[in-house]
Design a protein around this motif. Structure first.
Motif, PDB file in Angstrom:
ATOM      1  N   THR A   1     -25.212 -39.693   3.152  1.00 41.45           N
ATOM      2  CA  THR A   1     -24.386 -40.826   3.593  1.00 41.45           C
ATOM      3  C   THR A   1     -23.491 -40.424   4.767  1.00 41.45           C
ATOM      4  N   PHE A   2     -23.944 -39.379   5.502  1.00 38.14           N
ATOM      5  CA  PHE A   2     -23.194 -38.881   6.657  1.00 38.14           C
ATOM      6  C   PHE A   2     -21.762 -38.509   6.264  1.00 38.14           C
TER       7      PHE A   2
ATOM      8  N   GLY B   1     -29.771 -36.186  14.857  1.00 36.28           N
ATOM      9  CA  GLY B   1     -30.208 -37.364  14.133  1.00 36.28           C
ATOM     10  C   GLY B   1     -31.660 -37.322  13.704  1.00 36.28           C
TER      11      GLY B   1
ATOM     12  N   TRP C   1     -17.314 -34.073   9.698  1.00 33.28           N
ATOM     13  CA  TRP C   1     -17.679 -34.699  10.970  1.00 33.28           C
ATOM     14  C   TRP C   1     -17.384 -33.785  12.152  1.00 33.28           C
TER      15      TRP C   1
END
Length: 253
Positions: free
Chosen positions: A228-229, A146, A51
């Motif tokens: 799934t990020f 995104g 992240w």
């Protein structure tokens, strides 16, 4: 411990059933259940680092690098997983397992650090190749983070995706061949880095069906983790790491 020469002479590559990777996953899952705190600590660390890295690249307007960096995870993951190899080794030996024990292996074995440098150089080479391919193909930049999946699935950009995937696959297969058993081997035995790499390549070549299945499963799990990020990596990364220890134990006599 034995000397390098004795270890090389004693290390024999076993021929295993082609469906053996499924057993490795079962054994890896048992290790996760036996040491959940350590396993999930590594998984959570991978998710958080992913992240942070994706956020930094997005803020720096380097969104083009998010996908190759994520793909490059396959190149450095074997080194990050060393602590989980140690966890599985201790469980197999009936020894207690703590997070400190698994972290200390990074500090107490310089040969593991040397192999980490090899993987890091492969990662840098992949990132450089991806950057050059991006510059050659695109001129107007990429969309926000995104929107990148839809952008790449546009038929106009299909050649970029195909060639980029082929390049990444080549780097990933090379890394898989040299690291399939080498890092667990360096952790478990007194052997030099070059010999460990050669034994790893021999193990892959001697068991093409089983190792092709294993490589495919690793790629699939990594893909699931990315789409799934990165959440999926929290569970799948430690599972594959533990299973890789059992792969080593089956492949190297």
């Amino acid at each position: 411990m034995s000397t390098d020469t004795e270890t090389r002479a004693a290390a024999q590559i076993r021929i295993i059933p082609s469906d053996q990777p499924w057993l490795w996953l079962q054994q890896g899952w048992r290790d996760m259940v036996a040491a959940p705190a350590v396993s999930l600590a590594y998984g959570a660390t991978i998710v958080l680092l992913s992240w942070v890295l994706a956020g930094v690249l997005s803020v720096a307007d380097w969104t083009w690098a998010v996908l190759p960096m994520a793909g490059g995870f396959l190149l450095v993951a074997p080194f990050i997983a060393v602590g989980l190899y140690e966890c599985s080794r201790r469980l197999q030996a009936g020894q207690p397992v703590t997070l400190r024990d698994t972290v200390n292996v990074f500090l107490g074995n310089p040969r593991i650090a040397y192999f980490g440098i090899v993987l890091l150089l492969l990662h840098f080479a992949w990132m450089r190749a991806a950057m050059l391919w991006f510059v050659l193909y695109f001129h107007g930049g990429t969309p926000p983070l995104g929107q990148i999946p839809l952008y790449l699935l546009d038929p106009v950009n299909l050649p970029f995706l195909i060639v980029g995937t082929a390049m990444g696959g080549g780097f990933a297969l090379l890394t898989f061949a040299i690291s399939a058993v080498s890092l667990p081997l360096l952790l478990d035995r007194d052997i030099d880095v070059i010999s460990a790499i050669l034994l790893s390549v021999r193990a892959v070549l001697a068991n093409p069906k089983a190792m092709l299945l294993w490589a495919g499963l690793i790629a699939l799990f990594t893909f699931v983790g990315l789409v799934t990020f990165f959440f999926g990596l929290g569970l799948l990364f430690p599972l594959v790491a533990h299973a890789s220890w059992h792969a080593y134990r089956d492949l190297v006599g």
